[in-house]
Design an enzyme around this catalytic site. Structure first.
Site, short mmCIF file in Angstrom:
data_model
loop_
_atom_site.label_atom_id
_atom_site.label_comp_id
_atom_site.label_asym_id
_atom_site.label_seq_id
_atom_site.Cartn_x
_atom_site.Cartn_y
_atom_site.Cartn_z
N LYS A 1 1.09 4.24 -2.86
CA LYS A 1 0.80 5.66 -2.60
C LYS A 1 2.02 6.54 -2.88
O LYS A 1 1.89 7.69 -3.32
CB LYS A 1 0.29 5.84 -1.17
CG LYS A 1 -1.05 5.15 -0.90
CD LYS A 1 -2.17 5.71 -1.77
CE LYS A 1 -3.53 5.14 -1.40
NZ LYS A 1 -4.63 5.69 -2.22
N TYR B 1 0.85 -1.20 0.00
CA TYR B 1 0.00 0.00 0.00
C TYR B 1 0.88 1.25 0.00
O TYR B 1 0.65 2.19 -0.77
CB TYR B 1 -0.89 -0.03 1.24
CG TYR B 1 -1.83 1.14 1.41
CD1 TYR B 1 -3.03 1.18 0.71
CD2 TYR B 1 -1.53 2.18 2.28
CE1 TYR B 1 -3.90 2.25 0.87
CE2 TYR B 1 -2.40 3.25 2.45
CZ TYR B 1 -3.59 3.27 1.75
OH TYR B 1 -4.45 4.34 1.91
P1 NAP Z 1 -13.45 2.68 1.42
O1 NAP Z 1 -14.40 3.23 2.44
O2 NAP Z 1 -13.05 1.24 1.52
O3 NAP Z 1 -14.05 2.96 -0.04
C1 NAP Z 1 -13.35 2.52 -1.17
C2 NAP Z 1 -14.08 2.97 -2.43
O4 NAP Z 1 -13.27 2.61 -3.56
C3 NAP Z 1 -15.42 2.29 -2.63
O5 NAP Z 1 -16.29 3.19 -3.27
C4 NAP Z 1 -15.08 1.13 -3.58
O6 NAP Z 1 -16.19 0.72 -4.39
C5 NAP Z 1 -14.04 1.81 -4.46
N1 NAP Z 1 -13.14 0.88 -5.15
C6 NAP Z 1 -12.27 0.00 -4.62
N2 NAP Z 1 -11.59 -0.64 -5.61
C7 NAP Z 1 -12.04 -0.12 -6.78
C8 NAP Z 1 -11.73 -0.34 -8.15
N3 NAP Z 1 -10.79 -1.26 -8.52
N4 NAP Z 1 -12.38 0.37 -9.09
C9 NAP Z 1 -13.31 1.29 -8.74
N5 NAP Z 1 -13.66 1.55 -7.47
C10 NAP Z 1 -13.03 0.85 -6.50
O7 NAP Z 1 -12.07 3.49 1.40
P2 NAP Z 1 -11.71 4.95 1.98
O8 NAP Z 1 -11.17 4.79 3.34
O9 NAP Z 1 -12.82 5.89 1.74
O10 NAP Z 1 -10.45 5.32 1.06
C11 NAP Z 1 -10.58 6.13 -0.10
C12 NAP Z 1 -9.20 6.53 -0.57
O11 NAP Z 1 -8.53 7.25 0.47
C13 NAP Z 1 -8.30 5.34 -0.91
O12 NAP Z 1 -7.50 5.65 -2.02
C14 NAP Z 1 -7.44 5.20 0.33
O13 NAP Z 1 -6.20 4.58 0.05
C15 NAP Z 1 -7.27 6.65 0.71
N6 NAP Z 1 -6.90 6.86 2.09
C16 NAP Z 1 -7.73 6.50 3.10
C17 NAP Z 1 -7.34 6.72 4.41
C18 NAP Z 1 -8.22 6.35 5.56
O14 NAP Z 1 -7.75 6.48 6.70
N7 NAP Z 1 -9.44 5.92 5.37
C19 NAP Z 1 -6.11 7.31 4.69
C20 NAP Z 1 -5.27 7.65 3.64
C21 NAP Z 1 -5.69 7.45 2.34
P3 NAP Z 1 -16.95 -0.68 -4.07
O15 NAP Z 1 -17.51 -0.58 -2.71
O16 NAP Z 1 -18.00 -0.77 -5.13
O17 NAP Z 1 -15.89 -1.74 -4.20
#
Ligand code: NAP
Length: 248
Positions: free
Chosen positions: A158, A154
């Site tokens: 990133k 991961y």
């Molecule tokens: P999340 O709640 O798990 O949501 C992930 C989203 O991405 C869902 O809408 C999912 O759709 C979609 N997705 C996953 N794989 C996909 C693909 N191959 N093609 C199209 N859509 C896809 O995640 P989140 O925490 O909101 O994270 C969102 C972003 O922020 C990510 O890039 C993550 O790395 C980044 N981020 C998050 C955090 C954190 O603390 N949460 C911190 C740093 C960075 P489905 O449900 O339909 O699969």
């Protein structure tokens, strides 16, 4: 209304951070394409929430790691809304484990969604954004800057996304396409809920100056800023929304 009349595609816009960005963009006057990969019900729910704000929205299924899916995503966006102004590369996945436990499949899946996906989306969006300029916002992570020990694949994805941001900014500049990244720290979503309850998540919170996880809106408001005309001179940069994470 800082995004009045703009058309935005948000990958992974159905849940978590992507959904929060979608709702904030809609509240600022944008119409939204809510991309998802498998959870159609969540995407429809987000579309309904955007429509309740008085904006137009469309749920489109596409796996961002698949070229044909992404090409169709943008073709349908432009067919429906007439143009594209903003791309948010938000879709991302993670599998927390130690370095020696990572399988080839884990590596391919995470790099495929988190890095190849934004690469394909940037390339495919360029043709549309070049017409009148626009914005690309990549959702990276502080993990890409401090090389998280329990998420090597991961972290590498990133770090690559941060590099892609600066590299694509070079190509966007002559066309008025500004490309920036937001690097969140730990934000409570489906992706991090279990981690936050355990010692790993608590350790990450302890490394922040603010000693608490971030909220969805903290990330969404940074994404509004980067998409709006409030700033027209930032490109190739990374904005950390991390509670002042102190990197070990
Ligand atoms: P999340 O709640 O798990 O949501 C992930 C989203 O991405 C869902 O809408 C999912 O759709 C979609 N997705 C996953 N794989 C996909 C693909 N191959 N093609 C199209 N859509 C896809 O995640 P989140 O925490 O909101 O994270 C969102 C972003 O922020 C990510 O890039 C993550 O790395 C980044 N981020 C998050 C955090 C954190 O603390 N949460 C911190 C740093 C960075 P489905 O449900 O339909 O699969």
């Amino acid at each position: 209304m800082r995004l009045e009349g703009k058309i935005a595609v948000i990958t992974g816009g159905s849940r978590g951070i992507g959904r929060a960005i979608a709702l904030r963009y809609a509240a600022e006057g944008a119409d939204i394409v809510v991309n998802y990969r498998q959870d159609e019900a969540a995407a429809r729910d987000t579309v309904a929430a955007i429509e309740a704000l008085g904006r137009r929205a469309l749920a489109l299924r596409a796996d961002v790691s698949r070229r044909a899916d992404v090409r169709e995503l943008f073709a349908k966006t432009v067919a429906h809304f007439g143009r594209l102004d903003i791309l948010v590369n938000n879709a991302g996945i993670n599998r927390v484990c130690f370095f020696e436990e990572i399988t080839d499949q884990d590596w391919d899946d995470i790099l495929g969604t988190n890095l190849k996906g934004p690469f394909i989306c940037c390339q495919e969006a360029f043709a549309h954004l070049k017409e009148r300029g626009g914005r690309i916002i990549n959702i990276a992570s502080v993990a890409g800057q401090y090389h998280g020990p329990k998420t090597v694949h991961y972290a590498v994805s990133k770090a690559g996304l941060i590099s892609l941001t600066a590299a694509v900014a070079r190509y966007g500049a002559p066309h008025g396409i500004l490309v920036n990244a937001v690097a969140p720290g730990i934000i409570e979503t489906d992706l991090t809920r279990d981690e936050l309850r355990g010692p790993g998540g608590q350790n990450i919170v302890a490394l922040t100056l603010l000693k608490r996880p971030g909220q969805l809106d903290d990330v969404a408001s940074a994404c509004v800023f980067l998409a709006s005309d409030e700033q027209n001179y930032m490109t190739g940069q990374v904005l950390a929304v991390s509670g002042g994470a102190v990197l070990p």
